[in-house]
Design an enzyme around this catalytic site. Structure first.
Site, mmCIF file in Angstrom:
data_model
loop_
_atom_site.group_PDB
_atom_site.id
_atom_site.type_symbol
_atom_site.label_atom_id
_atom_site.label_comp_id
_atom_site.label_asym_id
_atom_site.label_seq_id
_atom_site.Cartn_x
_atom_site.Cartn_y
_atom_site.Cartn_z
ATOM 1 N N ARG A 1 -0.629 -9.636 13.127
ATOM 2 C CA ARG A 1 -1.223 -8.560 12.319
ATOM 3 C C ARG A 1 -2.139 -9.125 11.230
ATOM 4 O O ARG A 1 -3.174 -8.557 10.926
ATOM 5 C CB ARG A 1 -0.116 -7.675 11.734
ATOM 6 C CG ARG A 1 0.398 -6.659 12.761
ATOM 7 C CD ARG A 1 1.842 -6.288 12.539
ATOM 8 N NE ARG A 1 2.063 -5.584 11.294
ATOM 9 C CZ ARG A 1 3.242 -5.535 10.677
ATOM 10 N NH1 ARG A 1 4.296 -6.151 11.194
ATOM 11 N NH2 ARG A 1 3.378 -4.860 9.570
ATOM 12 N N ARG B 1 11.606 -6.380 4.740
ATOM 13 C CA ARG B 1 11.495 -4.957 5.086
ATOM 14 C C ARG B 1 12.035 -4.706 6.494
ATOM 15 O O ARG B 1 12.674 -3.684 6.741
ATOM 16 C CB ARG B 1 10.011 -4.544 5.005
ATOM 17 C CG ARG B 1 9.754 -3.092 5.324
ATOM 18 C CD ARG B 1 8.333 -2.686 4.982
ATOM 19 N NE ARG B 1 7.389 -2.982 6.043
ATOM 20 C CZ ARG B 1 6.069 -2.787 5.963
ATOM 21 N NH1 ARG B 1 5.519 -2.350 4.855
ATOM 22 N NH2 ARG B 1 5.277 -3.071 6.973
ATOM 23 N N ARG C 1 11.456 -0.818 11.681
ATOM 24 C CA ARG C 1 10.131 -1.024 12.294
ATOM 25 C C ARG C 1 10.152 -2.268 13.159
ATOM 26 O O ARG C 1 10.319 -3.378 12.658
ATOM 27 C CB ARG C 1 9.073 -1.163 11.194
ATOM 28 C CG ARG C 1 8.610 0.161 10.663
ATOM 29 C CD ARG C 1 7.520 0.011 9.648
ATOM 30 N NE ARG C 1 6.353 -0.740 10.162
ATOM 31 C CZ ARG C 1 5.213 -0.815 9.508
ATOM 32 N NH1 ARG C 1 5.078 -0.217 8.334
ATOM 33 N NH2 ARG C 1 4.208 -1.511 9.999
ATOM 34 N N ARG D 1 -9.718 0.481 9.234
ATOM 35 C CA ARG D 1 -9.360 -0.909 9.490
ATOM 36 C C ARG D 1 -10.430 -1.639 10.290
ATOM 37 O O ARG D 1 -10.307 -2.851 10.501
ATOM 38 C CB ARG D 1 -8.075 -0.942 10.309
ATOM 39 C CG ARG D 1 -6.814 -1.277 9.524
ATOM 40 C CD ARG D 1 -5.684 -1.101 10.501
ATOM 41 N NE ARG D 1 -4.474 -1.817 10.241
ATOM 42 C CZ ARG D 1 -3.454 -1.325 9.553
ATOM 43 N NH1 ARG D 1 -3.527 -0.167 8.956
ATOM 44 N NH2 ARG D 1 -2.344 -2.015 9.463
ATOM 45 N N LYS E 1 0.832 -1.218 0.000
ATOM 46 C CA LYS E 1 0.000 0.000 0.000
ATOM 47 C C LYS E 1 0.863 1.263 0.000
ATOM 48 O O LYS E 1 0.568 2.219 -0.703
ATOM 49 C CB LYS E 1 -0.932 0.024 1.224
ATOM 50 C CG LYS E 1 -1.916 -1.133 1.271
ATOM 51 C CD LYS E 1 -2.906 -0.997 2.418
ATOM 52 C CE LYS E 1 -2.272 -1.035 3.793
ATOM 53 N NZ LYS E 1 -1.822 -2.347 4.247
HETATM 54 P P1 ADP Z 1 1.018 -2.585 8.124
HETATM 55 O O1 ADP Z 1 -0.102 -2.421 7.129
HETATM 56 O O2 ADP Z 1 2.274 -3.118 7.535
HETATM 57 O O3 ADP Z 1 0.599 -3.295 9.393
HETATM 58 P P2 ADP Z 1 0.756 0.160 9.024
HETATM 59 O O4 ADP Z 1 1.841 1.153 8.991
HETATM 60 O O5 ADP Z 1 -0.474 0.431 8.238
HETATM 61 O O6 ADP Z 1 1.476 -1.158 8.548
HETATM 62 O O7 ADP Z 1 0.305 -0.115 10.534
HETATM 63 C C1 ADP Z 1 1.238 -0.446 11.547
HETATM 64 C C2 ADP Z 1 0.498 -0.580 12.887
HETATM 65 O O8 ADP Z 1 -0.093 0.692 13.235
HETATM 66 C C3 ADP Z 1 -0.681 -1.558 12.919
HETATM 67 O O9 ADP Z 1 -0.272 -2.889 13.198
HETATM 68 C C4 ADP Z 1 -1.551 -0.946 14.042
HETATM 69 O O10 ADP Z 1 -1.043 -1.276 15.318
HETATM 70 C C5 ADP Z 1 -1.368 0.546 13.854
HETATM 71 N N1 ADP Z 1 -2.410 1.128 12.972
HETATM 72 C C6 ADP Z 1 -2.219 1.680 11.745
HETATM 73 N N2 ADP Z 1 -3.383 2.108 11.219
HETATM 74 C C7 ADP Z 1 -4.347 1.793 12.121
HETATM 75 C C8 ADP Z 1 -5.762 1.941 12.163
HETATM 76 N N3 ADP Z 1 -6.442 2.504 11.146
HETATM 77 N N4 ADP Z 1 -6.422 1.503 13.258
HETATM 78 C C9 ADP Z 1 -5.781 0.955 14.287
HETATM 79 N N5 ADP Z 1 -4.455 0.760 14.317
HETATM 80 C C10 ADP Z 1 -3.728 1.170 13.253
#
Ligand code: ADP
Length: 202
Positions: free
Chosen positions: A146, A128, A134, A89, A14
């Site tokens: 996740r 990554r 991260r 989400r 994404k």
């Molecule tokens: P990825 O899609 O690789 O998990 P993101 O950067 O989108 O990476 O998200 C990393 C973490 O940030 C998630 O595992 C969650 O803990 C938190 N997070 C991100 N976006 C949201 C969201 N919309 N609602 C709740 N938690 C979120």
């Protein structure tokens, strides 16, 4: 306005695709993951709280991310459109987003979901994790957690937009270029339809 959600599991690309699409279509990129990571880097109270959830592969509470999105929308009142990445989400987040956009007399026009197999996702995320810094990308357990959260929570989000006929799946494996082209083709179709509707209205 044109508002797009880029949807897909962790590691589906994404972020990479968002960078290209915001450039091509002049959208504002809103990634809740990036917003949360900058809160963590600045050691704000919100960031400190969020980190506990993120390190375990859990979702940050809805009200926290919804508040961040609300602020970001306010900061970009003149935007041509937004690309939401990693948000919504949960079904609650999707409903809240609909409300926020409705207040601004707009809506979500398209949801594009990147489809990638779980084995490929784990491979990409561990790769990554070697360089991204991260902490949630270095442990296979956290990565699997996740995915489980994604399966549990995000199906309801997909269903929400499928009911509105705004949801399309695009293959997320192959070259970055091919995937961008597939996404752009879908966006162009929606933009064309938007133009036709506007013309019919004039
Ligand atoms: P990825 O899609 O690789 O998990 P993101 O950067 O989108 O990476 O998200 C990393 C973490 O940030 C998630 O595992 C969650 O803990 C938190 N997070 C991100 N976006 C949201 C969201 N919309 N609602 C709740 N938690 C979120």
């Amino acid at each position: 306005m044109f508002n797009l959600i880029l949807f897909g599991p962790p590691g589906s690309g994404k972020g990479t695709q968002s960078d290209r699409l915001v450039e091509k279509y002049g959208l504002i990129h809103l990634s809740t993951g990036n917003l949360l990571r900058s809160e963590i880097a600045e050691k704000t109270p919100l960031g400190i709280e969020a980190k506990n959830f993120m390190d375990k592969g859990q979702l940050v509470p809805d009200e926290v991310v919804i508040g961040m999105i609300d602020n970001s929308l306010e900061q970009h009142r003149e935007a041509k459109g937004f690309l939401f990445d990693g948000f919504p989400r949960t079904a609650n987040q999707a409903k809240a987003l609909d409300k926020l956009l409705h207040l601004k007399k707009t809506a979500i026009h398209s949801v594009l979901a990147l489809d990638v197999s779980e084995d490929e996702l784990v491979k990409r995320l561990l790769e990554r994790g070697k360089t991204s810094g991260r902490s949630d990308d270095t442990s296979e357990d956290v990565i699997r957690k996740r995915f489980a959260v994604y399966q549990q929570e995000t199906t309801a989000v997909a269903d929400h937009y499928k009911a509105l006929h705004r949801f399309k799946t695009v293959p997320g494996e192959g070259s970055v270029e091919d995937i961008s082209n597939a996404l752009s083709a879908q966006i162009d179709k929606v933009l064309e339809r938007q133009r036709e509707e506007e013309e019919a209205f004039d």
